[in-house]
Design a protein around this motif. Structure first.
Motif, PDB file in Angstrom:
ATOM      1  N   CYS A 234       0.822  -1.220   0.000  1.00 50.87           N
ATOM      2  CA  CYS A 234       0.000   0.000   0.000  1.00 50.87           C
ATOM      3  C   CYS A 234       0.854   1.267   0.000  1.00 50.87           C
ATOM      4  O   CYS A 234       1.976   1.262   0.493  1.00 50.87           O
ATOM      5  CB  CYS A 234      -0.886   0.031   1.228  1.00 50.87           C
ATOM      6  N   HIS A 235       0.256   2.335  -0.497  1.00 53.03           N
ATOM      7  CA  HIS A 235       0.928   3.641  -0.609  1.00 53.03           C
ATOM      8  C   HIS A 235       2.446   3.472  -0.609  1.00 53.03           C
ATOM      9  O   HIS A 235       3.135   3.883   0.329  1.00 53.03           O
ATOM     10  CB  HIS A 235       0.447   4.639   0.453  1.00 53.03           C
ATOM     11  N   PRO A 236       2.965   2.902  -1.714  1.00 53.00           N
ATOM     12  CA  PRO A 236       4.342   2.388  -1.702  1.00 53.00           C
ATOM     13  C   PRO A 236       5.448   3.427  -1.500  1.00 53.00           C
ATOM     14  O   PRO A 236       6.543   3.035  -1.113  1.00 53.00           O
ATOM     15  CB  PRO A 236       4.491   1.749  -3.098  1.00 53.00           C
TER      16      PRO A 236
ATOM     17  N   ASP B  13      -4.591  13.144  -0.646  1.00 52.85           N
ATOM     18  CA  ASP B  13      -3.334  13.560  -0.029  1.00 52.85           C
ATOM     19  C   ASP B  13      -2.185  12.645  -0.449  1.00 52.85           C
ATOM     20  O   ASP B  13      -1.023  12.995  -0.284  1.00 52.85           O
ATOM     21  CB  ASP B  13      -3.424  13.491   1.503  1.00 52.85           C
ATOM     22  N   ARG B  14      -2.516  11.476  -0.937  1.00 52.33           N
ATOM     23  CA  ARG B  14      -1.464  10.500  -1.241  1.00 52.33           C
ATOM     24  C   ARG B  14      -1.244  10.309  -2.746  1.00 52.33           C
ATOM     25  O   ARG B  14      -0.170  10.544  -3.248  1.00 52.33           O
ATOM     26  CB  ARG B  14      -1.818   9.147  -0.617  1.00 52.33           C
ATOM     27  N   LEU B  15      -2.249   9.819  -3.446  1.00 48.13           N
ATOM     28  CA  LEU B  15      -2.099   9.438  -4.862  1.00 48.13           C
ATOM     29  C   LEU B  15      -0.758   8.750  -5.072  1.00 48.13           C
ATOM     30  O   LEU B  15       0.123   9.239  -5.769  1.00 48.13           O
ATOM     31  CB  LEU B  15      -2.297  10.663  -5.767  1.00 48.13           C
TER      32      LEU B  15
ATOM     33  N   THR C  42      -9.299   3.318  -2.001  1.00 45.86           N
ATOM     34  CA  THR C  42      -9.473   4.650  -1.404  1.00 45.86           C
ATOM     35  C   THR C  42      -8.864   4.805  -0.016  1.00 45.86           C
ATOM     36  O   THR C  42      -8.654   5.918   0.433  1.00 45.86           O
ATOM     37  CB  THR C  42     -10.967   5.016  -1.275  1.00 45.86           C
ATOM     38  N   ASP C  43      -8.637   3.711   0.719  1.00 48.08           N
ATOM     39  CA  ASP C  43      -8.157   3.856   2.103  1.00 48.08           C
ATOM     40  C   ASP C  43      -9.196   4.638   2.921  1.00 48.08           C
ATOM     41  O   ASP C  43      -8.850   5.459   3.770  1.00 48.08           O
ATOM     42  CB  ASP C  43      -6.804   4.600   2.099  1.00 48.08           C
ATOM     43  N   ALA C  44     -10.466   4.392   2.616  1.00 44.90           N
ATOM     44  CA  ALA C  44     -11.534   5.176   3.238  1.00 44.90           C
ATOM     45  C   ALA C  44     -11.578   4.957   4.748  1.00 44.90           C
ATOM     46  O   ALA C  44     -11.442   3.839   5.228  1.00 44.90           O
ATOM     47  CB  ALA C  44     -12.880   4.783   2.624  1.00 44.90           C
TER      48      ALA C  44
END
Ligand SMILES: [Zn+2]
Ligand SMILES: [Zn+2]
Length: 578
Positions: free
Chosen positions: A474-476, A512-514, A535-537
């Motif tokens: 995730c969010h590498p 904020d991430r993308l 989405t990491d909602a």
């Protein structure tokens, strides 16, 4: 996340600070300050009282309204009224809060005594030694503030001179303005162009194009918008304004026969436009914002497709227009058929009340079902992340039981058992294999120790990937746009190794991430690694972040086949087998 009395008090104090800046009713302000004091003076944990249904109005100074607000904070960790209030104040005031040493109290003094609401006016006042006279300030504070401002300006300069705002914020501004413009009776077409249309992760200013009957009426309407702070220029075909948010917006009114050429021109990127014009030159065509010309005669320009066609290109999607190979691909007929929001069949990363999310599993599932999804993965944090109330073995088992029950109950959506595992500093995972083997999907993430060397950070993540139960990183890169740079890591190596291990990379769609960014998405595609756009909602509305993820995926040339969560559950479950 457990909310302590002090947390609630802090929120009330911040709320009171902002009310003071706004010169709200002093009694109202004092009631929040008193409540904050009451809370910090309580020996019992207020969150527990809320959970047990105790009557909070028994506490000194707490009426019905405050009790409701305490309950909200205890349950969600936030006060929605505070967020609303922040939105009402000039954006620049919150920029002032980012200057180290400037808290709400000082900002209030600045705002009330000197009318300072922007960094620019603050700098001027500091240079003119006006700050040292203020209550609570002194020579030294003044100097420090000036030093911090200069440091911040230096930072901005490094990033191209202008501060760019996140796409999410730009969208809030752009869509509201567009709706307002569309209300005008002469407006025929209103389109926001520029990097906004290309879905870049940050936006410098907004370029709006319009086609309309009588131009002047629309221009009056444009500069009369409620959020305009300053009219920079106003003409018949072009006007510019500065919004209170500190953001410049240009409106251009064009003729219908030039609309496509203007849209292409103002959508950019500059490099893409230069490349298109160059092909035109080779064909003896002149291309500008008014159209495509052969000598003096206009031969195209009404639509973008017409302009592209004139130079022998198919229509190129705005997200691709960066001169990163799209021109060549267009010439060869190899342009990707980009993934669309409607292709997404599920969301593979979200949090619930089990960790730091706001809703129950069932509420999340129902929200996702209402979006037409076929499945969601419930991926709460693991135990290492104590601040987010991460799950240990026992609580994860409880959650899995609840998911089994819900899957019986809810017919048209499947809930996948998942977790967002912390990758520990040495690359070990936060929960043992015998727990992971029962999950449908294992996500893992770096959430701390961002400062390891390139070599160590890369090794850390590779080691996590070695675990046969791990599916998605995730969010590498760990970056937060405009806030935190990516940690040092060899992304190419991670992507190649993911391919070898049949792992996948996440494109975290949170605005904020993308993360992965567009460049790395393209790299993943090239290496044959599928990307999960998730989405990491943490709340219901966060599920809508998917549109930002899809925008970034499109910028990374991803097609439906490159995106993991465009699969049906049956196909996805096969893909997940390692
Ligand atoms: Zn995370
Ligand atoms: Zn997460």
């Amino acid at each position: 996340m457990p909310v302590h009395n002090n947390d609630i008090a802090d929120i009330f104090n911040e709320f009171a600070d902002l009310l003071e800046i706004k010169r709200a009713n002093p009694f109202r302000i004092r009631s929040y300050r008193n409540a904050a004091r009451t809370l910090t003076g309580q020996s019992r944990n207020i969150s527990d009282m809320v959970r047990e249904g105790d009557d909070l109005t028994q506490l000194p100074g707490i009426g019905k309204d405050l009790a409701a607000k305490i309950k909200e904070i205890a349950e969600t960790g936030e006060l929605s009224k505070l967020n609303d209030l922040k939105k009402e104040l000039p954006d620049d005031l919150s920029k002032l809060m980012k200057i180290p040493g400037l808290g709400p109290k000082k900002i209030k003094v600045l705002f009330q005594d000197l009318g300072i609401a922007s960094v620019k006016s603050l700098k001027k006042a500091a240079q003119g030694h006006k700050l040292r006279e203020l209550e609570g300030f002194g020579d030294k504070t003044e100097q420090n503030i000036l030093g911090e401002i200069e440091r911040i300006e230096e930072e901005i300069k490094k990033h191209g001179g202008k501060e760019r705002i996140k796409l999410f914020r730009a969208e809030q501004i752009a869509e509201k303005y567009r709706e307002y413009l569309e209300k005008h009776k002469e407006a025929e077409k209103i389109q926001v162009a520029g990097s906004y249309r290309r879905r870049r992760e940050t936006v410098g200013d907004l370029d709006i194009l319009a086609v309309c009957g009588k131009e002047t009426g629309l221009m009056d309407h444009f500069v009369g918008y409620e959020d305009v702070e300053k009219i920079i220029s106003k003409g018949k075909t072009k006007s510019s304004v500065l919004l209170r948010a500190g953001f410049q917006v240009d409106l251009r009114v064009v003729q219908p026969e030039s609309y496509g050429a203007a849209l292409l021109y103002f959508t950019g990127s500059k490099d893409h436009n230069i490349a298109v014009r160059k092909i035109g030159v080779g064909k003896n065509l002149k291309i500008n914002e008014y159209g495509v010309f052969k000598g003096d005669r206009q031969i195209a320009g009404k639509t973008e497709s017409e302009v592209y066609k004139a130079v022998g290109l198919p229509f190129i999607e705005p997200e691709l227009r960066e001169d990163r190979g799209e021109i060549e691909a267009g010439q060869k007929g190899n342009l990707p058929r980009l993934v669309e929001l409607g292709d997404i069949r599920g969301d593979l990363h979200m949090h619930t009340r089990y960790s730091d999310g706001r809703l129950t599993i069932k509420e999340m599932a129902e929200a996702a079902r209402n979006k037409g999804y076929e499945y969601i993965a419930v991926s709460d944090h693991s135990k290492h992340l104590t601040v987010a109330n991460g799950l240990d073995e026992r609580r994860l088992a409880e959650q899995m039981k609840e998911i089994d029950k819900l899957n019986q109950e809810l017919k048209d959506i499947r809930i996948l058992k998942s977790i967002e595992l912390d990758i520990l500093e040495d690359g070990a995972l936060d929960l043992p294999d015998e727990v992971l083997k029962d999950l449908d999907l294992v996500l893992c993430s770096v959430h701390y120790r961002f400062n390891l060397s390139l070599e160590k950070q890369t090794k850390r993540i590779l080691k996590a990937m070695d675990n046969p139960y791990v599916n998605i990183i995730c969010h590498p890169s760990g970056r937060l746009i405009n806030e935190r740079p990516p940690y040092e890591v060899n992304m190419e190596k991670l992507i190649k190794s993911a391919k070898e291990r049949n792992c996948f990379m996440e494109l975290n769609a949170h605005p904020d991430r993308l993360d992965l960014n567009d460049i790395y998405c393209k790299m993943a595609k090239k290496e044959g690694v599928k990307v999960a756009v998730s989405t990491d909602a943490h709340a219901q509305n966060d599920l809508d972040f998917m549109r930002f993820g899809v925008g970034q995926a499109r910028r990374g040339w991803l097609e439906t086949g490159d995106v993991l969560n465009t699969r049906s559950w049956k196909d996805l479950s096969e893909e997940l087998g390692r």
